[in-house]
Design an enzyme around this catalytic site. Structure first.
Site, PDB file in Angstrom:
ATOM      1  N   ASP A   1       0.844  -0.969   0.238  1.00  0.00           N
ATOM      2  CA  ASP A   1       0.129  -0.271   0.060  1.00  0.00           C
ATOM      3  C   ASP A   1       0.962   1.589   0.328  1.00  0.00           C
ATOM      4  OD1 ASP A   1       0.978  -1.330   2.019  1.00  0.00           O
ATOM      5  OD2 ASP A   1      -0.920   0.475   3.762  1.00  0.00           O
TER       6      ASP A   1
ATOM      7  N   ASP B   1       4.062   3.735   8.653  1.00  0.00           N
ATOM      8  CA  ASP B   1       3.660   3.293   9.536  1.00  0.00           C
ATOM      9  C   ASP B   1       5.193   2.365  10.182  1.00  0.00           C
ATOM     10  OD1 ASP B   1       2.168   2.507   7.084  1.00  0.00           O
ATOM     11  OD2 ASP B   1       2.108   1.287   7.220  1.00  0.00           O
TER      12      ASP B   1
END
Length: 300
Positions: free
Chosen positions: A63, A209
């Protein structure tokens, strides 16, 4: 300026696109992450992909980079010849090489790849207007954020205060902050009288992240704008830590301890249908928090 192209997390959603952001530095575009469909998001925002010069990929979860190969291919089809600079984790070059090899694709421009050390902050780019440094993060695989710092700008010249016949080379010296002194040592024009300081340099930090890192604020101290992932709300803090992600409260804690100007939060889990609770949770710790809403442009 920072334009949010995608702020969703790994699971596909009709409401949010995978992570991608565009930072405008002078006449250059710098793309930060390139989730699936990024080139379509660029078209939607009427952004010309041909102006891209630098691409920064945080890590190799799909992603965050599955839109990269299609974008590079489209740039090639459009006739690009200008060099393009790519920064990302080790292995990204192998992925792209394999894709282009098995598809018998050849780029008509030079793609310069630099692997990013995930363990230590590293100066990656010394651009005429900014420097770019990596930010080590903690995720399930090697992951790096990016810190963009504007270089100090020259003072603003108050030309209206100067006589019309002042030599051009005097103007250049004054703008550099130098007094104009004649051969006898007399100050003809003092830089302090004919210039005003430029605005303080701006900065932007992108923290993709990562789980909560207690010492992260040391590297982010005083940045103008911080983007920090906030995949979960705090009632799922244990789950966030387990899967190496952060909560909205944790992102706000980083911002508060780093003394940043503003905080953007994004990368929300698809399990959530409303995002106001993220904003409320973060603002209870750091009031200057905003959602990284897709299509929004933030002036740094």
């Amino acid at each position: 300026m920072l334009t949010i192209l995608g702020a969703g997390s790994a699971t596909p959603s009709l409401r949010m696109h995978p992570t991608a952001q565009l930072l405008t530095v002078g006449s250059d575009y710098m793309l930060i992450d390139c989730g699936e469909g990024t080139q379509l998001r660029l078209i939607e925002q009427k952004i010309r992909p041909g102006r891209l010069r630098y691409i920064f990929i945080s890590h190799l979860h799909g992603d965050h980079y599955f839109g990269l190969a299609p974008l590079l291919s489209t740039l090639n089809l459009s006739g690009r010849t200008e060099d393009l600079y790519l920064f990302g984790p080790r292995g990204l070059d192998e992925v792209l090489t394999t894709i282009f090899r098995v598809s018998d694709s050849r780029l008509g421009y030079n793609l310069h790849f630099q692997a990013v050390d995930p363990a230590a902050p590293t100066l990656l780019l010394d651009h005429p207007q900014v420097t770019v440094e990596s930010v080590p993060l903690q995720h399930r695989i090697d992951c790096s954020g990016y810190l963009f710092r504007e270089k100090p700008r020259k003072p603003h010249l108050l030309r209206e205060r100067l006589p019309a016949d002042v030599p051009v080379h005097y103007l250049k010296q004054l703008k550099e902050g130098h007094d104009i002194i004649d051969e006898t040592g007399l100050v003809l024009y003092a830089a302090a009288d004919y210039t005003v300081p430029a605005n303080p340099p701006r900065s932007y930090a992108f923290c993709s992240d990562t789980r909560f890192i207690a010492d992260l604020p040391q590297q982010l101290r005083g940045v103008s704008l911080l983007y920090h992932e906030a995949t979960f709300l705090d009632d799922n803090a244990a789950r966030a830590d387990e899967v190496y992600h952060s909560t909205a409260r944790q992102a706000a804690t980083i911002a508060a301890e780093a003394g940043v100007g503003q905080l953007l939060i994004g990368h929300f889990s698809s399990r959530y249908k409303q995002f106001d609770p993220f904003l409320d949770e973060a603002r209870s710790v750091f009031p200057e928090t905003y959602l990284a809403e897709e299509g929004e442009t933030f002036v740094i």
